[in-house]
Design a protein around this motif. Structure first.
Motif, short mmCIF file in Angstrom:
data_model
loop_
_atom_site.label_atom_id
_atom_site.label_comp_id
_atom_site.label_asym_id
_atom_site.label_seq_id
_atom_site.Cartn_x
_atom_site.Cartn_y
_atom_site.Cartn_z
N ALA A 1 0.81 -1.22 0.00
CA ALA A 1 0.00 0.00 0.00
C ALA A 1 0.84 1.27 0.00
N ALA A 2 2.14 1.13 0.23
CA ALA A 2 3.02 2.30 0.22
C ALA A 2 3.09 2.96 -1.15
N ALA A 3 2.46 2.36 -2.16
CA ALA A 3 2.33 3.01 -3.47
C ALA A 3 1.54 4.31 -3.30
N PHE A 4 0.78 4.41 -2.22
CA PHE A 4 0.08 5.65 -1.86
C PHE A 4 0.89 6.29 -0.74
N PRO A 5 1.65 7.32 -1.02
CA PRO A 5 2.56 7.91 -0.02
C PRO A 5 1.92 8.27 1.32
N PHE A 6 0.66 8.71 1.31
CA PHE A 6 0.03 9.10 2.58
C PHE A 6 -0.14 7.93 3.54
N LEU A 7 -0.07 6.70 3.04
CA LEU A 7 -0.22 5.53 3.92
C LEU A 7 1.08 5.12 4.60
N LYS A 8 2.20 5.67 4.16
CA LYS A 8 3.48 5.30 4.75
C LYS A 8 3.56 5.65 6.24
N SER A 9 2.85 6.70 6.64
CA SER A 9 2.91 7.13 8.04
C SER A 9 1.98 6.32 8.96
N VAL A 10 1.13 5.50 8.39
CA VAL A 10 0.23 4.67 9.19
C VAL A 10 0.98 3.41 9.61
N PRO A 11 1.06 3.11 10.90
CA PRO A 11 1.75 1.88 11.34
C PRO A 11 1.11 0.64 10.70
N PRO A 12 1.92 -0.36 10.34
CA PRO A 12 1.41 -1.55 9.65
C PRO A 12 0.24 -2.25 10.35
N ARG A 13 0.30 -2.44 11.66
CA ARG A 13 -0.80 -3.14 12.36
C ARG A 13 -2.08 -2.31 12.29
N ARG A 14 -1.96 -1.01 12.44
CA ARG A 14 -3.14 -0.13 12.33
C ARG A 14 -3.70 -0.17 10.92
N PHE A 15 -2.82 -0.15 9.94
CA PHE A 15 -3.24 -0.22 8.55
C PHE A 15 -4.03 -1.52 8.31
N LEU A 16 -3.53 -2.62 8.82
CA LEU A 16 -4.21 -3.91 8.63
C LEU A 16 -5.60 -3.88 9.24
N LYS A 17 -5.75 -3.32 10.44
CA LYS A 17 -7.07 -3.23 11.08
C LYS A 17 -8.01 -2.34 10.28
N LEU A 18 -7.49 -1.20 9.79
CA LEU A 18 -8.32 -0.30 9.00
C LEU A 18 -8.76 -0.96 7.69
N LEU A 19 -7.84 -1.65 7.05
CA LEU A 19 -8.16 -2.35 5.81
C LEU A 19 -9.20 -3.43 6.08
N SER A 20 -9.00 -4.19 7.14
CA SER A 20 -9.94 -5.24 7.51
C SER A 20 -11.33 -4.67 7.77
N ALA A 21 -11.40 -3.59 8.54
CA ALA A 21 -12.68 -2.96 8.87
C ALA A 21 -13.37 -2.44 7.60
N THR A 22 -12.58 -1.87 6.70
CA THR A 22 -13.14 -1.38 5.44
C THR A 22 -13.71 -2.52 4.62
N GLU A 23 -12.99 -3.62 4.54
CA GLU A 23 -13.48 -4.77 3.79
C GLU A 23 -14.74 -5.35 4.44
N ILE A 24 -14.75 -5.46 5.74
CA ILE A 24 -15.93 -5.99 6.43
C ILE A 24 -17.14 -5.09 6.18
N ALA A 25 -16.97 -3.79 6.33
CA ALA A 25 -18.09 -2.86 6.12
C ALA A 25 -18.58 -2.90 4.67
N THR A 26 -17.66 -2.96 3.72
CA THR A 26 -18.05 -3.02 2.31
C THR A 26 -18.78 -4.32 2.01
N GLY A 27 -18.26 -5.43 2.52
CA GLY A 27 -18.91 -6.72 2.31
C GLY A 27 -20.31 -6.77 2.90
N VAL A 28 -20.46 -6.25 4.10
CA VAL A 28 -21.78 -6.24 4.76
C VAL A 28 -22.75 -5.36 3.97
N ALA A 29 -22.29 -4.19 3.52
CA ALA A 29 -23.16 -3.30 2.74
C ALA A 29 -23.66 -4.00 1.48
N LEU A 30 -22.79 -4.73 0.82
CA LEU A 30 -23.19 -5.43 -0.40
C LEU A 30 -24.16 -6.57 -0.12
#
Length: 140
Positions: free
Chosen positions: A41-70
């Motif tokens: 995800a570091a292809a997006f420079p603004f994500l470099k400052s997000v710690p990896p574990r936090r990034f994983l939780k945010l990505l997971s939560a985004t996927e869960i919310a998107t999946g539930v909405a669908l």
């Protein structure tokens, strides 16, 4: 209230189940998984400052919310389509921003990019839901 159309069901179920499962799998992911996904995800420079574990939780939560909405029938096609288009659009953008995922000078995937290049199908489903919702509003 406009209800889910039968033609929406296959795309919403296929993408929703896939994305929900992916998010649930990531929820308790370890440091190695977090570092690997964060590195990609570091292809997006603004994500470099997000710690990896936090990034994983945010990505997971985004996927869960998107999946539930669908998968939730009373979520309007426009909302589900917007969520899916945003999510899959970011994956396609990641693919396009990462040269190692594509053959040199081409939009076609390299062996390393085949997995993520396939996410274009989710973008098509999301755009289809948005188009259907716009047509439904127009036709009233």
């Amino acid at each position: 209230m406009k209800f889910l159309r039968a033609r929406e069901v296959p795309g919403r179920v296929a993408t929703g189940a896939y994305i929900l499962h992916s998010g649930l799998e990531k929820w308790n992911g370890g440091d190695e998984q977090a570092a690997g996904l964060h590195g990609t995800a570091a292809a997006f420079p603004f994500l470099k400052s997000v710690p990896p574990r936090r990034f994983l939780k945010l990505l997971s939560a985004t996927e869960i919310a998107t999946g539930v909405a669908l998968l939730t029938p009373f979520v309007p096609a426009a909302v589900a389509g917007a969520a899916l288009t945003g999510f899959s659009g970011s994956l396609v953008a990641l693919y396009l921003r990462t040269p190692a995922l594509r053959k040199p000078g081409s939009v076609w995937p390299s062996p390393a990019g085949t997995g993520i290049s396939k996410d274009v199908w989710m973008l098509g489903v999301g755009l289809g839901l948005l188009a259907d919702a716009a047509t439904r509003r127009r036709d009233g």
